[in-house]
Write an enzyme that holds these catalytic residues in place. Sequence first.
Site, PDB file in Angstrom:
ATOM      1  N   ILE A  11     -10.011  34.063 -17.130  1.00  0.00           N
ATOM      2  CA  ILE A  11     -10.153  33.563 -15.758  1.00  0.00           C
ATOM      3  C   ILE A  11      -9.625  32.138 -15.646  1.00  0.00           C
ATOM      4  CG2 ILE A  11     -11.826  32.895 -13.982  1.00  0.00           C
ATOM      5  CD1 ILE A  11     -13.540  35.290 -14.965  1.00  0.00           C
ATOM      6  N   PHE A  14      -5.670  31.888 -16.080  1.00  0.00           N
ATOM      7  CA  PHE A  14      -4.798  32.341 -14.998  1.00  0.00           C
ATOM      8  C   PHE A  14      -5.144  31.729 -13.644  1.00  0.00           C
ATOM      9  CE2 PHE A  14      -4.101  35.663 -18.178  1.00  0.00           C
ATOM     10  CZ  PHE A  14      -2.715  35.725 -18.166  1.00  0.00           C
ATOM     11  N   GLU A  15      -6.384  31.336 -13.446  1.00  0.00           N
ATOM     12  CA  GLU A  15      -6.745  30.689 -12.185  1.00  0.00           C
ATOM     13  C   GLU A  15      -6.325  29.227 -12.180  1.00  0.00           C
ATOM     14  OE1 GLU A  15      -7.829  32.051  -9.551  1.00  0.00           O
ATOM     15  OE2 GLU A  15      -8.524  34.019 -10.230  1.00  0.00           O
ATOM     16  N   GLY A  16      -6.467  28.572 -13.336  1.00  0.00           N
ATOM     17  CA  GLY A  16      -6.251  27.139 -13.382  1.00  0.00           C
ATOM     18  C   GLY A  16      -7.349  26.435 -12.607  1.00  0.00           C
ATOM     19  N   ARG A 127      -1.455  38.565 -16.072  1.00  0.00           N
ATOM     20  CA  ARG A 127      -2.926  38.633 -16.038  1.00  0.00           C
ATOM     21  C   ARG A 127      -3.408  40.063 -16.214  1.00  0.00           C
ATOM     22  NH1 ARG A 127      -6.976  35.396 -12.052  1.00  0.00           N
ATOM     23  NH2 ARG A 127      -8.939  36.289 -12.780  1.00  0.00           N
TER      24      ARG A 127
END
Length: 240
Positions: A11, A14-16, A127
Site C-alpha cells: 500500500i 504504490f500509494e506514496g 500493483r
Amino acid sequence: MKTSQNGIHIIKQFEGCRLAAYKCAAGVPTIGYGHTAGVKMGQTITQEQADDFLKEDLSKYEKNVSKYDSKYHWNQNEFDALVSFAYNIGSVAQLTADGTRNRQTIAEKMLQYNKAAGKILDGLTRRRKAEQALFLKPMVQMPQNLQASSIESSHVQLNYQAGHIYTNAVDGLRIRTKLPSENPSVLPESKIIGTLKKGSRIKNMATARVGQSIWMYIGRNSKDKEQWVCADIGNKAYIK
C-alpha cells in the site's frame, strides 16, 4: 485479521505519501497514503495525520475483506493482498463476485483492474501483479528442527526461482497437497492428488527447503487444493 507489514508495504509503495491534497489519476482529491474521504484541494496534513488516515482506512478495508472470510478462510498473504486491492479499488465484492468465485479465478481477475478513466496505467498494472503474487504466495512455515542451511552433496542443486516456468520433469512426479514437515519419503499428512507427465509446463509459484529437498508450489487445482511437488532431493533433480 489485521494487515501485516507485507500488505502495508504494498500500500505504501504504490500509494506514496503526499501531505498536500492532489488529484489522483481518476480526478479524485487525495492526500496522505491515498486517503480520499472528505479531502479538499488546498488541504495539507502532517505525517502523523497521514499515518492516522492510513490506520483508519485500513480498518475499513479489513472489514470489507473479512466479510468473506467465512467462505474462504483467508490466509495472511491472501488477506494482505486483498486489503491492498480494496484500499485502491474500494471493495473486493466485484473481484470475488460476492464470494462465488474460487481463489484461482480471483487471482486471475485481479490483473484486469489496472485502468483509471478507461486507460491502462503502468503503475496499476505493477500493483495488481504485486498483489497477485502475494495472494498466490503460500504460507510456508518451516519446522523448527529443520535448518535452511547449505546442502552438502555431490549434486549441485538447481536455483529454482519463483515465477519461472520449467518444462523438464520426470514422468509420474507426484503432486501432493501439503509441504512435508519431515523426510520427503514419509508423508502421512500429505495426500497425493495427481502426477506430472514428462514435458509438463510447470510454473514455480514459490519454493521451500525441507531438509535436503527442495519443494515447489505450483498453485491450486480446480478443487482449490494446494499443489506441491518435490523438485530436488539433494542428489537428484526431478524438475529442471
